[in-house]
Design a protein around this motif. Structure first.
Motif, PDB file in Angstrom:
ATOM      1  N   ARG A  29       2.799 -26.032   0.798  1.00  0.00           N
ATOM      2  CA  ARG A  29       3.384 -26.187   2.140  1.00  0.00           C
ATOM      3  C   ARG A  29       4.682 -25.405   2.276  1.00  0.00           C
ATOM      4  O   ARG A  29       5.350 -25.489   3.295  1.00  0.00           O
ATOM      5  CB  ARG A  29       3.736 -27.661   2.381  1.00  0.00           C
ATOM      6  CG  ARG A  29       2.597 -28.512   2.827  1.00  0.00           C
ATOM      7  CD  ARG A  29       3.123 -29.782   3.455  1.00  0.00           C
ATOM      8  NE  ARG A  29       3.904 -30.584   2.502  1.00  0.00           N
ATOM      9  CZ  ARG A  29       4.734 -31.560   2.876  1.00  0.00           C
ATOM     10  NH1 ARG A  29       4.921 -31.828   4.148  1.00  0.00           N
ATOM     11  NH2 ARG A  29       5.380 -32.264   1.963  1.00  0.00           N
ATOM     12  N   LEU A  41      10.695 -42.081  -2.677  1.00  0.00           N
ATOM     13  CA  LEU A  41       9.791 -43.072  -3.255  1.00  0.00           C
ATOM     14  C   LEU A  41      10.563 -44.319  -3.668  1.00  0.00           C
ATOM     15  O   LEU A  41       9.990 -45.380  -3.848  1.00  0.00           O
ATOM     16  CB  LEU A  41       9.073 -42.483  -4.477  1.00  0.00           C
ATOM     17  CG  LEU A  41       8.160 -41.300  -4.174  1.00  0.00           C
ATOM     18  CD1 LEU A  41       7.677 -40.646  -5.457  1.00  0.00           C
ATOM     19  CD2 LEU A  41       6.975 -41.752  -3.330  1.00  0.00           C
ATOM     20  N   PRO A  45      -2.182 -30.963   1.304  1.00  0.00           N
ATOM     21  CA  PRO A  45      -0.931 -31.062   2.079  1.00  0.00           C
ATOM     22  C   PRO A  45      -0.926 -30.222   3.355  1.00  0.00           C
ATOM     23  O   PRO A  45       0.013 -30.343   4.146  1.00  0.00           O
ATOM     24  CB  PRO A  45       0.143 -30.547   1.114  1.00  0.00           C
ATOM     25  CG  PRO A  45      -0.485 -30.544  -0.223  1.00  0.00           C
ATOM     26  CD  PRO A  45      -1.940 -30.318   0.006  1.00  0.00           C
ATOM     27  N   PRO A  66       8.867 -40.251   2.337  1.00  0.00           N
ATOM     28  CA  PRO A  66       8.602 -38.952   1.708  1.00  0.00           C
ATOM     29  C   PRO A  66       7.927 -37.972   2.672  1.00  0.00           C
ATOM     30  O   PRO A  66       8.199 -36.775   2.624  1.00  0.00           O
ATOM     31  CB  PRO A  66       7.657 -39.304   0.562  1.00  0.00           C
ATOM     32  CG  PRO A  66       7.853 -40.747   0.298  1.00  0.00           C
ATOM     33  CD  PRO A  66       8.333 -41.373   1.563  1.00  0.00           C
ATOM     34  N   GLN A  67       7.074 -38.491   3.560  1.00  0.00           N
ATOM     35  CA  GLN A  67       6.329 -37.642   4.500  1.00  0.00           C
ATOM     36  C   GLN A  67       7.253 -36.798   5.366  1.00  0.00           C
ATOM     37  O   GLN A  67       6.874 -35.718   5.809  1.00  0.00           O
ATOM     38  CB  GLN A  67       5.464 -38.494   5.439  1.00  0.00           C
ATOM     39  CG  GLN A  67       4.246 -39.111   4.810  1.00  0.00           C
ATOM     40  CD  GLN A  67       4.523 -40.491   4.254  1.00  0.00           C
ATOM     41  OE1 GLN A  67       5.674 -40.817   3.961  1.00  0.00           O
ATOM     42  NE2 GLN A  67       3.499 -41.292   4.073  1.00  0.00           N
ATOM     43  N   PHE A 112       4.024 -34.734 -10.566  1.00  0.00           N
ATOM     44  CA  PHE A 112       4.144 -35.875 -11.454  1.00  0.00           C
ATOM     45  C   PHE A 112       3.839 -35.450 -12.883  1.00  0.00           C
ATOM     46  O   PHE A 112       3.186 -34.443 -13.126  1.00  0.00           O
ATOM     47  CB  PHE A 112       3.173 -36.975 -11.034  1.00  0.00           C
ATOM     48  CG  PHE A 112       3.537 -37.627  -9.733  1.00  0.00           C
ATOM     49  CD1 PHE A 112       4.222 -38.818  -9.707  1.00  0.00           C
ATOM     50  CD2 PHE A 112       3.192 -37.029  -8.528  1.00  0.00           C
ATOM     51  CE1 PHE A 112       4.559 -39.418  -8.508  1.00  0.00           C
ATOM     52  CE2 PHE A 112       3.517 -37.619  -7.325  1.00  0.00           C
ATOM     53  CZ  PHE A 112       4.213 -38.819  -7.316  1.00  0.00           C
ATOM     54  N   ARG A 156      13.035 -39.822  -7.949  1.00  0.00           N
ATOM     55  CA  ARG A 156      12.265 -40.647  -7.015  1.00  0.00           C
ATOM     56  C   ARG A 156      13.092 -41.032  -5.790  1.00  0.00           C
ATOM     57  O   ARG A 156      12.559 -41.177  -4.699  1.00  0.00           O
ATOM     58  CB  ARG A 156      11.725 -41.892  -7.722  1.00  0.00           C
ATOM     59  CG  ARG A 156      10.633 -41.564  -8.751  1.00  0.00           C
ATOM     60  CD  ARG A 156      10.214 -42.798  -9.533  1.00  0.00           C
ATOM     61  NE  ARG A 156       9.692 -43.830  -8.663  1.00  0.00           N
ATOM     62  CZ  ARG A 156       8.442 -43.872  -8.229  1.00  0.00           C
ATOM     63  NH1 ARG A 156       7.594 -42.926  -8.587  1.00  0.00           N
ATOM     64  NH2 ARG A 156       8.054 -44.825  -7.442  1.00  0.00           N
ATOM     65  N   ALA A 199      -1.208 -36.516 -11.276  1.00  0.00           N
ATOM     66  CA  ALA A 199      -1.637 -37.423 -10.200  1.00  0.00           C
ATOM     67  C   ALA A 199      -2.498 -36.678  -9.182  1.00  0.00           C
ATOM     68  O   ALA A 199      -2.296 -36.770  -7.982  1.00  0.00           O
ATOM     69  CB  ALA A 199      -0.430 -38.081  -9.517  1.00  0.00           C
ATOM     70  N   PHE A 256       6.217 -32.689  -4.918  1.00  0.00           N
ATOM     71  CA  PHE A 256       6.524 -33.495  -6.107  1.00  0.00           C
ATOM     72  C   PHE A 256       5.427 -33.267  -7.134  1.00  0.00           C
ATOM     73  O   PHE A 256       4.249 -33.398  -6.824  1.00  0.00           O
ATOM     74  CB  PHE A 256       6.593 -34.973  -5.709  1.00  0.00           C
ATOM     75  CG  PHE A 256       7.338 -35.842  -6.691  1.00  0.00           C
ATOM     76  CD1 PHE A 256       8.579 -36.367  -6.365  1.00  0.00           C
ATOM     77  CD2 PHE A 256       6.791 -36.137  -7.925  1.00  0.00           C
ATOM     78  CE1 PHE A 256       9.276 -37.172  -7.268  1.00  0.00           C
ATOM     79  CE2 PHE A 256       7.484 -36.932  -8.837  1.00  0.00           C
ATOM     80  CZ  PHE A 256       8.719 -37.456  -8.498  1.00  0.00           C
ATOM     81  N   ASP A 300       1.762 -36.548 -15.062  1.00  0.00           N
ATOM     82  CA  ASP A 300       0.351 -36.370 -15.393  1.00  0.00           C
ATOM     83  C   ASP A 300      -0.412 -35.740 -14.224  1.00  0.00           C
ATOM     84  O   ASP A 300      -1.622 -35.809 -14.179  1.00  0.00           O
ATOM     85  CB  ASP A 300      -0.278 -37.713 -15.754  1.00  0.00           C
ATOM     86  CG  ASP A 300      -0.209 -38.665 -14.588  1.00  0.00           C
ATOM     87  OD1 ASP A 300       0.473 -38.328 -13.602  1.00  0.00           O
ATOM     88  OD2 ASP A 300      -0.841 -39.730 -14.638  1.00  0.00           O
ATOM     89  N   LEU A 359       9.051 -31.910   1.019  1.00  0.00           N
ATOM     90  CA  LEU A 359       9.233 -31.656  -0.392  1.00  0.00           C
ATOM     91  C   LEU A 359       7.891 -31.623  -1.100  1.00  0.00           C
ATOM     92  O   LEU A 359       6.870 -32.023  -0.548  1.00  0.00           O
ATOM     93  CB  LEU A 359      10.140 -32.716  -1.033  1.00  0.00           C
ATOM     94  CG  LEU A 359       9.858 -34.191  -0.768  1.00  0.00           C
ATOM     95  CD1 LEU A 359       8.827 -34.735  -1.717  1.00  0.00           C
ATOM     96  CD2 LEU A 359      11.146 -34.984  -0.921  1.00  0.00           C
ATOM     97  N   ARG A 388      -0.289 -27.711  -5.429  1.00  0.00           N
ATOM     98  CA  ARG A 388      -0.305 -28.687  -4.351  1.00  0.00           C
ATOM     99  C   ARG A 388       1.124 -28.971  -3.866  1.00  0.00           C
ATOM    100  O   ARG A 388       1.359 -29.189  -2.678  1.00  0.00           O
ATOM    101  CB  ARG A 388      -0.963 -29.982  -4.846  1.00  0.00           C
ATOM    102  CG  ARG A 388      -1.209 -30.994  -3.754  1.00  0.00           C
ATOM    103  CD  ARG A 388      -1.887 -32.239  -4.279  1.00  0.00           C
ATOM    104  NE  ARG A 388      -1.050 -32.949  -5.221  1.00  0.00           N
ATOM    105  CZ  ARG A 388      -1.429 -34.021  -5.917  1.00  0.00           C
ATOM    106  NH1 ARG A 388      -2.662 -34.468  -5.789  1.00  0.00           N
ATOM    107  NH2 ARG A 388      -0.618 -34.619  -6.749  1.00  0.00           N
ATOM    108  N   ALA A 448      12.989 -38.078  -3.542  1.00  0.00           N
ATOM    109  CA  ALA A 448      11.693 -37.937  -2.885  1.00  0.00           C
ATOM    110  C   ALA A 448      11.483 -38.990  -1.805  1.00  0.00           C
ATOM    111  O   ALA A 448      10.637 -38.826  -0.945  1.00  0.00           O
ATOM    112  CB  ALA A 448      10.571 -38.039  -3.926  1.00  0.00           C
TER     113      ALA A 448
END
Lengths: 367, 220
Positions: free
Chosen positions: A155, A53, A106, A79-80, A88, A48, A92, A86, A90, A84, A151, A51
């Motif tokens: 990018r 976060l 993205p 993060p923007q 998760f 995190r 997300a 990411f 589950d 990168l 996802r 990233a």
């Protein structure tokens, strides 16, 4: 400038553990680095921080020479701005968008036709054909994680971070996705940092492994090496395998696979997939499944099927147990009681007979 | 039936609702996600109209918008006329009075959007506006709808503030609730009954529609 993700940072939680991360990953070659460790060791926090976060308290993160975070100058890119992806645990996924909508999310400011092309390519790469218009709620767990992966990749970011992406899946879905991951990583040629506490996943997917414990990276190397030669007894306990050795399949008979590891022949249970002749596998041998006999000419009247001559190359005490380092044509670890060790008067340099229970050998394909 | 008063009430309610969409959403977003230490003070200010008597709020608005206050003088220069006892003045008071009815549901709905979804959006390179319009707003639409309807219905039923700030000028500040009060004062109970019934009916239908719409799931 060297193409490198270079980090040295600390993050402290109030009344909690200190997380320290000092490592560098090459970013100019496709590779998968596994961040392995028991739960609570700080793996997710490290990810995190990378990233953006979470904010490290001290230190820096640099990507290909460009600072992503530098606490000394107060720099902290959101993060923007970090290019990168990411994934998760589950997924997300965005529940109100279709699979295709999630994949396309993205992609900003590019023409519609090009965007659709990117989504279509990702759908093909991940085997999501026919599911484009389904909402996340209408997808299976494995399909959802594929969308989440797509996802993160679409990018073509400079780095992909994955936080235990397979943990929430059931066994068949996990196995299927695990195999696809390796292929997708290769095809996309983007460096990946993957957090896991699953040994098979680490050995199967990792080119390199960072072993994390108590908030620090304790060992860094190829997964097989880290599992076989943990630097400290505490690490050995956390890693919990003993030996990982590359072996070749010589044949299979009656539900067993015959292997050649180094110069030693081994029998191991066939996990069911039916390994073709000549294929390479990782043989993982638990230390508790290895016994030693002082008399190298002892008769085969005990149950362990694998009996190989070995030399003791080292010994390490860990509480009531002794970890024996053996050389039997390949480096082998045996875990025996201190009592047995004293009884047999074992010492480094002794020749012994190593007996490995076939059921203590676990095979993972080399990909 | 005082149709002019009803039309004015509906116009005021709609205008208040629209102003609250523009002003209330950013405020609610800030309240939902800000980590500032003085956020509770802002939350308390937003909630004040819930507990203050409308007369107190109306009194302050009247003073603040009056010609002797700097704010009132500035407004007079901008609008070309005094705000108290005009529709614009009424609108300012209504927006303040209905603020918590819009902002609180907005804010609660925004805050209930799963944080990982916002993180996933940030890691996808999406800025705040894209995250808001593509994710936060669609995922919290039920709460947003509730806020809109509550602010509309609350303005429709407003009485004390209107009386304080707007007075009772037909066609300009005489709303339905004031009309009902007048009808009762002049002992015209039959007219008061009709007007009250109409207001009750409108409010009830709007709320029923809202609560049924909230059950509609936009995604499985």
């Amino acid at each position: 400038m060297s193409r490198l993700l270079d980090c040295a940072f600390e993050r402290r939680f109030e009344n909690g553990p200190l997380i320290r991360a000092v490592f560098a990953l090459p970013t100019d070659e496709p590779n998968v680095t596994v961040l392995f460790g028991p739960s609570g060791s700080g793996k997710t926090t490290l990810l995190r921080c990378l990233a953006g976060l979470e904010r490290p308290d001290k230190g820096f993160i640099r990507m290909d020479g460009e600072a992503w975070c530098e606490t000394s100058s107060g720099l902290h890119l959101p993060p923007q701005k970090r290019s990168l992806g990411f994934v998760f645990q589950d997924g997300a996924l965005f529940p109100h968008l279709s699979a295709a909508g999630n994949l396309a999310y993205p992609l900003h400011g590019i023409p519609r036709a090009e965007r659709l092309g990117c989504v279509q390519a990702m759908v093909e790469l991940l085997g999501l054909d026919g599911l484009e218009h389904r909402k996340p709620g209408e997808l299976s767990g494995g399909q959802r994680q594929r969308v989440a992966l797509g996802r993160a990749l679409i990018r073509r970011p400079r780095l992909v971070l994955m936080d235990e992406p397979l943990t929430a899946l059931d066994r068949p879905a996990r196995d299927a996705l695990r195999h696809d991951l390796r292929r997708v990583f290769r095809e996309m040629a983007i460096p990946v940092l993957l957090v896991t506490h699953d040994r098979d996943e680490a050995i199967l997917l990792g080119d390199r492994m960072l072993m994390m414990q108590d908030g620090e990276i304790q060992q860094d190397g190829p997964p097989a090496e880290v599992f076989t030669r943990p630097r400290t007894p505490a690490l050995a306990e956390a890693l919990g395998i003993g030996t990982v050795v590359k072996a070749r399949v010589l044949g299979s008979e009656g539900g067993l696979v015959r292997l050649l590891a180094g110069t030693a022949e081994l029998l191991a249970p066939d996990p069911g997939s039916g390994y073709p002749l000549g294929e390479w596998v990782h043989a993982c041998i638990r230390g508790e499944g290895v016994a030693v006999e002082k008399d190298v000419n002892a008769h085969a009247d005990s149950s362990p099927r694998n009996r190989v001559r070995a030399t003791i190359t080292g010994m390490e005490r860990t509480g009531p147990l002794v970890r024996l380092h053996l050389d039997c044509g390949f480096p082998l670890e045996a875990l025996v009681t201190t009592w047995a060790c004293e009884d047999l008067a074992l010492k480094a340099g002794d020749s012994v007979l190593a007996m490995i229970k076939a059921t203590a050998i676990h095979l993972i394909p080399v990909m | 039936m005082d149709w002019q008063a009803l039309a004015l009430s509906l116009k005021l309610s709609l205008a208040t609702m629209l102003v609250l969409v523009v002003l209330g959403m950013p405020l609610a977003y800030w309240l939902a996600f800000s980590k500032r230490r003085w956020k509770p003070i802002a939350e308390a200010i937003v909630a004040l109209p819930l507990v203050l008597p409308p007369t107190v709020l109306g009194f302050y608005v009247l003073i603040a918008l009056g010609p002797s206050s700097p704010l009132g003088a500035a407004c007079e220069r901008i609008f070309g006329h005094r705000l108290p006892f005009t529709f614009s003045g009424l609108l300012v008071a209504s927006v303040l009075y209905s603020l918590p009815f819009a902002v609180q549901p907005f804010s609660a709905a925004f805050a209930s959007v799963d944080n990982r979804i916002l993180e996933a959006s940030a890691c996808s390179g999406a800025g705040r506006l894209k995250t808001f319009f593509r994710l936060v707003l669609p995922l919290s639409w039920a709460g947003v709808l509730t806020g809109l309807v509550l602010s509309f219905a609350h303005t429709l039923g407003e009485f004390g503030v209107v009386l304080m700030v707007g007075g009772n000028i037909p066609g300009s500040t005489r709303t339905v609730s004031i009309a009902i009060y007048d009808q009762v004062q002049s002992l015209d109970y039959a007219a008061a009954m009709r007007t009250s019934g109409l207001l009750l009916g409108i409010s009830f239908v709007v709320l029923v529609l809202t609560y049924s719409l909230r059950k509609v799931r936009l995604f499985p």
